[in-house]
Design a protein around this motif. Structure first.
Motif, PDB file in Angstrom:
ATOM      1  N   PHE A 282      -0.695  -2.919  -8.918  1.00  0.00           N
ATOM      2  CA  PHE A 282      -1.610  -1.832  -9.277  1.00  0.00           C
ATOM      3  C   PHE A 282      -1.092  -0.541  -8.651  1.00  0.00           C
ATOM      4  O   PHE A 282       0.006  -0.523  -8.084  1.00  0.00           O
ATOM      5  CB  PHE A 282      -3.055  -2.169  -8.853  1.00  0.00           C
TER       6      PHE A 282
ATOM      7  N   GLU B  10     -16.803   1.410  -5.036  1.00  0.00           N
ATOM      8  CA  GLU B  10     -15.774   1.670  -4.016  1.00  0.00           C
ATOM      9  C   GLU B  10     -14.441   1.998  -4.698  1.00  0.00           C
ATOM     10  O   GLU B  10     -14.009   1.287  -5.596  1.00  0.00           O
ATOM     11  CB  GLU B  10     -15.591   0.428  -3.142  1.00  0.00           C
ATOM     12  N   PHE B  11     -13.859   3.098  -4.274  1.00  0.00           N
ATOM     13  CA  PHE B  11     -12.572   3.487  -4.860  1.00  0.00           C
ATOM     14  C   PHE B  11     -11.405   3.357  -3.892  1.00  0.00           C
ATOM     15  O   PHE B  11     -10.252   3.331  -4.303  1.00  0.00           O
ATOM     16  CB  PHE B  11     -12.634   4.925  -5.379  1.00  0.00           C
ATOM     17  N   GLY B  12     -11.708   3.311  -2.567  1.00  0.00           N
ATOM     18  CA  GLY B  12     -10.583   3.202  -1.640  1.00  0.00           C
ATOM     19  C   GLY B  12     -11.002   3.325  -0.204  1.00  0.00           C
ATOM     20  O   GLY B  12     -12.189   3.258   0.139  1.00  0.00           O
ATOM     21  N   GLY B  13      -9.987   3.493   0.642  1.00  0.00           N
ATOM     22  CA  GLY B  13     -10.217   3.619   2.081  1.00  0.00           C
ATOM     23  C   GLY B  13      -9.717   4.965   2.562  1.00  0.00           C
ATOM     24  O   GLY B  13      -8.919   5.630   1.895  1.00  0.00           O
TER      25      GLY B  13
ATOM     26  N   GLU C 112      -2.267   7.996  -2.509  1.00  0.00           N
ATOM     27  CA  GLU C 112      -2.374   8.206  -1.065  1.00  0.00           C
ATOM     28  C   GLU C 112      -2.456   9.703  -0.809  1.00  0.00           C
ATOM     29  O   GLU C 112      -1.748  10.495  -1.445  1.00  0.00           O
ATOM     30  CB  GLU C 112      -1.088   7.660  -0.413  1.00  0.00           C
TER      31      GLU C 112
ATOM     32  N   ARG D 291       0.319  -6.962  -4.480  1.00  0.00           N
ATOM     33  CA  ARG D 291      -0.371  -7.922  -3.603  1.00  0.00           C
ATOM     34  C   ARG D 291      -0.581  -9.217  -4.380  1.00  0.00           C
ATOM     35  O   ARG D 291      -0.921  -9.147  -5.574  1.00  0.00           O
ATOM     36  CB  ARG D 291      -1.747  -7.391  -3.186  1.00  0.00           C
TER      37      ARG D 291
ATOM     38  N   SER E 270       0.394   3.710   1.814  1.00  0.00           N
ATOM     39  CA  SER E 270       0.358   4.316   3.152  1.00  0.00           C
ATOM     40  C   SER E 270       1.764   4.375   3.767  1.00  0.00           C
ATOM     41  O   SER E 270       2.017   5.169   4.679  1.00  0.00           O
ATOM     42  CB  SER E 270      -0.578   3.531   4.068  1.00  0.00           C
TER      43      SER E 270
ATOM     44  N   GLY F  98      -6.544   6.416   0.645  1.00  0.00           N
ATOM     45  CA  GLY F  98      -5.809   5.665  -0.383  1.00  0.00           C
ATOM     46  C   GLY F  98      -6.796   5.156  -1.412  1.00  0.00           C
ATOM     47  O   GLY F  98      -7.708   4.395  -1.081  1.00  0.00           O
TER      48      GLY F  98
ATOM     49  N   GLN G 229      -1.832   3.142  -6.373  1.00  0.00           N
ATOM     50  CA  GLN G 229      -2.710   3.850  -5.434  1.00  0.00           C
ATOM     51  C   GLN G 229      -2.338   5.323  -5.391  1.00  0.00           C
ATOM     52  O   GLN G 229      -1.193   5.698  -5.649  1.00  0.00           O
ATOM     53  CB  GLN G 229      -2.566   3.268  -4.018  1.00  0.00           C
TER      54      GLN G 229
ATOM     55  N   ASP H 136      -2.841 -10.950  -5.240  1.00  0.00           N
ATOM     56  CA  ASP H 136      -4.258 -11.150  -5.556  1.00  0.00           C
ATOM     57  C   ASP H 136      -4.373 -11.843  -6.913  1.00  0.00           C
ATOM     58  O   ASP H 136      -3.647 -11.501  -7.847  1.00  0.00           O
ATOM     59  CB  ASP H 136      -4.976  -9.780  -5.672  1.00  0.00           C
TER      60      ASP H 136
ATOM     61  N   GLN I 271       0.859  -1.190   0.000  1.00  0.00           N
ATOM     62  CA  GLN I 271       0.000   0.000   0.000  1.00  0.00           C
ATOM     63  C   GLN I 271       0.899   1.246   0.000  1.00  0.00           C
ATOM     64  O   GLN I 271       2.039   1.191   0.484  1.00  0.00           O
ATOM     65  CB  GLN I 271      -0.890   0.011   1.237  1.00  0.00           C
TER      66      GLN I 271
ATOM     67  N   PHE J 106      -5.504  -6.877  -9.821  1.00  0.00           N
ATOM     68  CA  PHE J 106      -4.263  -7.229 -10.502  1.00  0.00           C
ATOM     69  C   PHE J 106      -3.182  -7.299  -9.424  1.00  0.00           C
ATOM     70  O   PHE J 106      -3.266  -6.561  -8.435  1.00  0.00           O
ATOM     71  CB  PHE J 106      -3.929  -6.158 -11.559  1.00  0.00           C
TER      72      PHE J 106
ATOM     73  N   ARG K  47      -8.859   1.717 -10.789  1.00  0.00           N
ATOM     74  CA  ARG K  47     -10.333   1.750 -10.693  1.00  0.00           C
ATOM     75  C   ARG K  47     -10.848   3.127 -11.123  1.00  0.00           C
ATOM     76  O   ARG K  47     -11.893   3.232 -11.771  1.00  0.00           O
ATOM     77  CB  ARG K  47     -10.770   1.460  -9.258  1.00  0.00           C
TER      78      ARG K  47
HETATM   79  C1  FA5 Z   1      -5.635   0.356   1.474  1.00  0.00           C
HETATM   80  O1  FA5 Z   1      -4.752  -0.078   0.764  1.00  0.00           O
HETATM   81  C2  FA5 Z   1      -5.397   1.427   2.478  1.00  0.00           C
HETATM   82  N1  FA5 Z   1      -3.976   1.677   2.547  1.00  0.00           N
HETATM   83  C3  FA5 Z   1      -6.171   2.691   2.087  1.00  0.00           C
HETATM   84  C4  FA5 Z   1      -6.142   3.739   3.159  1.00  0.00           C
HETATM   85  C5  FA5 Z   1      -5.201   4.745   3.084  1.00  0.00           C
HETATM   86  C6  FA5 Z   1      -7.058   3.704   4.213  1.00  0.00           C
HETATM   87  C7  FA5 Z   1      -5.174   5.738   4.071  1.00  0.00           C
HETATM   88  C8  FA5 Z   1      -7.031   4.672   5.207  1.00  0.00           C
HETATM   89  C9  FA5 Z   1      -6.092   5.687   5.109  1.00  0.00           C
HETATM   90  P1  FA5 Z   1      -7.479  -1.169   0.426  1.00  0.00           P
HETATM   91  O2  FA5 Z   1      -6.774  -2.443   0.643  1.00  0.00           O
HETATM   92  O3  FA5 Z   1      -8.965  -1.159   0.564  1.00  0.00           O
HETATM   93  O4  FA5 Z   1      -6.928   0.020   1.356  1.00  0.00           O
HETATM   94  O5  FA5 Z   1      -7.122  -0.676  -1.046  1.00  0.00           O
HETATM   95  C10 FA5 Z   1      -7.524   0.601  -1.514  1.00  0.00           C
HETATM   96  C11 FA5 Z   1      -7.988   0.529  -2.965  1.00  0.00           C
HETATM   97  O6  FA5 Z   1      -6.984  -0.043  -3.784  1.00  0.00           O
HETATM   98  C12 FA5 Z   1      -9.202  -0.375  -3.204  1.00  0.00           C
HETATM   99  O7  FA5 Z   1     -10.385   0.282  -2.882  1.00  0.00           O
HETATM  100  C13 FA5 Z   1      -9.095  -0.594  -4.676  1.00  0.00           C
HETATM  101  O8  FA5 Z   1      -9.571   0.535  -5.389  1.00  0.00           O
HETATM  102  C14 FA5 Z   1      -7.610  -0.695  -4.878  1.00  0.00           C
HETATM  103  N2  FA5 Z   1      -7.179  -2.105  -4.917  1.00  0.00           N
HETATM  104  C15 FA5 Z   1      -6.976  -2.955  -3.880  1.00  0.00           C
HETATM  105  N3  FA5 Z   1      -6.525  -4.146  -4.320  1.00  0.00           N
HETATM  106  C16 FA5 Z   1      -6.441  -4.059  -5.671  1.00  0.00           C
HETATM  107  C17 FA5 Z   1      -6.000  -4.954  -6.715  1.00  0.00           C
HETATM  108  N4  FA5 Z   1      -5.548  -6.168  -6.463  1.00  0.00           N
HETATM  109  N5  FA5 Z   1      -6.047  -4.508  -7.987  1.00  0.00           N
HETATM  110  C18 FA5 Z   1      -6.491  -3.259  -8.259  1.00  0.00           C
HETATM  111  N6  FA5 Z   1      -6.861  -2.354  -7.339  1.00  0.00           N
HETATM  112  C19 FA5 Z   1      -6.856  -2.755  -6.057  1.00  0.00           C
END
Ligand code: FA5
Length: 343
Positions: free
Chosen positions: A224, A285-288, A228, A212, A188, A313, A226, A214, A186, A221, A318
């Motif tokens: 990918f 959903e786009f993130g956290g 932040e 990851r 983060s 993030g 992010q 995944d 991530q 994928f 997406r």
């Molecule tokens: C995080 O990775 C947290 N670090 C986000 C965060 C940052 C929360 C700061 C709070 C504060 P998460 O695992 O949900 O959260 O991933 C965030 C986004 O990454 C997902 O919503 C999705 O849009 C994208 N994502 C996650 N896994 C994959 C993947 N394997 N392929 C493509 N996009 C992905």
């Protein structure tokens, strides 16, 4: 005729003949120009040669030398024109070459749609005063987990959920608490690196690759990107977080976008939310996101009684997919030019 007149006539003629040869656009025009200037019967050269007789004897040598020079210059211009037009075998030019055919356009690469998206996102966030920050893709557990309040026994650290490096070096980095580096899972991690480096106020975004294990499908994928975001100051609230994300979403997706927070959990934010955008008829959903957990502030040496902050993030692919109507993330990394050339 005086020598002077003779020489200036030749100068003018040479200029005219060279220009006519250089601008001839096909063999017929070139031949017409050749006859006009060099033709045996009535060409301009013939007329000039005739006038040699009227020049003073003493000047004839100079006039003759200039005349020879004129002939060779004009002849050379003619040969060049023939080569350019490719019509004369004696020049060695390829007779099958057709200069009137359109040229071949060289194929030029262009910027990958995900990179284009990241540039666009950076631009939008930049307008809100966020500066770009960077961190390494090979991380140590301190930045990927420990400082983000992810303890040793947390499932997020499972080797099955991370790409740990087989050659994990020990002792090369004093933050490398377990001696096992990994590809960051991530962005983060960059929050920690920025806060270790600077004091508040902080307003940064970081865009980059994460990894990851995944299984690839339409929305996942193993590699990918992010985006932040981190903002730390005094009196920062969830309202600020929501406003920034709304402004971002309307800028990226359009004015009719809505934003929704769903309660969630991340070890490094409290409270934590999942961020959904309503756009083109559905919630996605786009993130956290969330308010930075006081334990994270303590890990980087900030006083949680004085400072508060939010972080988010978002998945870059997406966002890119949603905006461009791409339905399968794997298309972005297939390397298929028929797909990529559309962006
Ligand atoms: C995080 O990775 C947290 N670090 C986000 C965060 C940052 C929360 C700061 C709070 C504060 P998460 O695992 O949900 O959260 O991933 C965030 C986004 O990454 C997902 O919503 C999705 O849009 C994208 N994502 C996650 N896994 C994959 C993947 N394997 N392929 C493509 N996009 C992905």
């Amino acid at each position: 005729m005086s020598l002077q007149d003779f020489l200036s006539t030749l100068d003018g003629l040479e200029e005219e003949a060279s220009a006519a040869f250089e601008t001839a656009c096909d063999a017929d025009t070139l031949e017409a120009a050749r006859v006009r200037f060099l033709g045996q019967k009535s060409g301009a050269l013939r007329d000039v040669q005739k006038r040699m007789g009227s020049i003073d004897k003493a000047d004839r040598k100079t006039a003759g030398m200039r005349l020879n020079q004129f002939k060779s210059n004009v002849q050379e211009a003619l040969e060049n024109a023939k080569t350019r037009l490719g019509g004369d075998d004696s020049t060695g030019a390829d007779p099958t070459f057709d200069p009137s055919l359109p040229g071949r356009r060289p194929s030029i690469g262009h910027i990958h749609p995900v990179t284009q998206t990241m540039t666009h996102l950076m631009e939008i966030m930049g307008r809100m005063g966020f500066e770009a920050a960077e961190g390494p893709e090979v991380e140590d557990p301190w930045h990927n987990f420990v400082a983000l309040n992810i303890p040793e026994d947390h499932p997020a650290r499972d080797p099955l959920d991370n790409f740990y490096l087989a050659t994990a070096a020990t002792g090369t980095n004093d933050r490398n608490v377990e001696g096992s580096q990994l590809l960051r899972s991530q962005t983060s991690t960059v929050q920690i690196r920025v806060m270790e480096d600077k004091q508040p106020p902080i307003r940064v975004i970081s865009l980059g690759r994460v990894y990851r294990p995944d299984a690839p499908d339409a929305t996942h994928f193993p590699m990918f990107h992010q985006m932040e975001g981190l903002l730390v100051d005094k009196n920062v609230t969830m309202a600020n977080l929501k406003t920034v994300l709304r402004v971002f979403a309307t800028n990226y997706l359009g004015d009719d976008v809505e934003i929704r927070f769903r309660p969630s959990f991340f070890p490094f934010t409290e409270p934590s939310v999942e961020v959904d955008f309503f756009w083109n008829g559905s919630w996605v959903e786009f993130g956290g996101a969330g308010m930075v957990d006081p334990a994270v502030f303590e890990a980087v040496g900030y006083d949680p009684e004085v400072y508060s902050g939010f972080a988010f993030g978002l998945g870059v692919e997406r966002l890119c997919m949603r905006r461009h109507g791409i339905t399968d993330i794997r298309d972005l990394y297939s390397g298929d030019l028929r797909f990529l050339q559309q962006f």
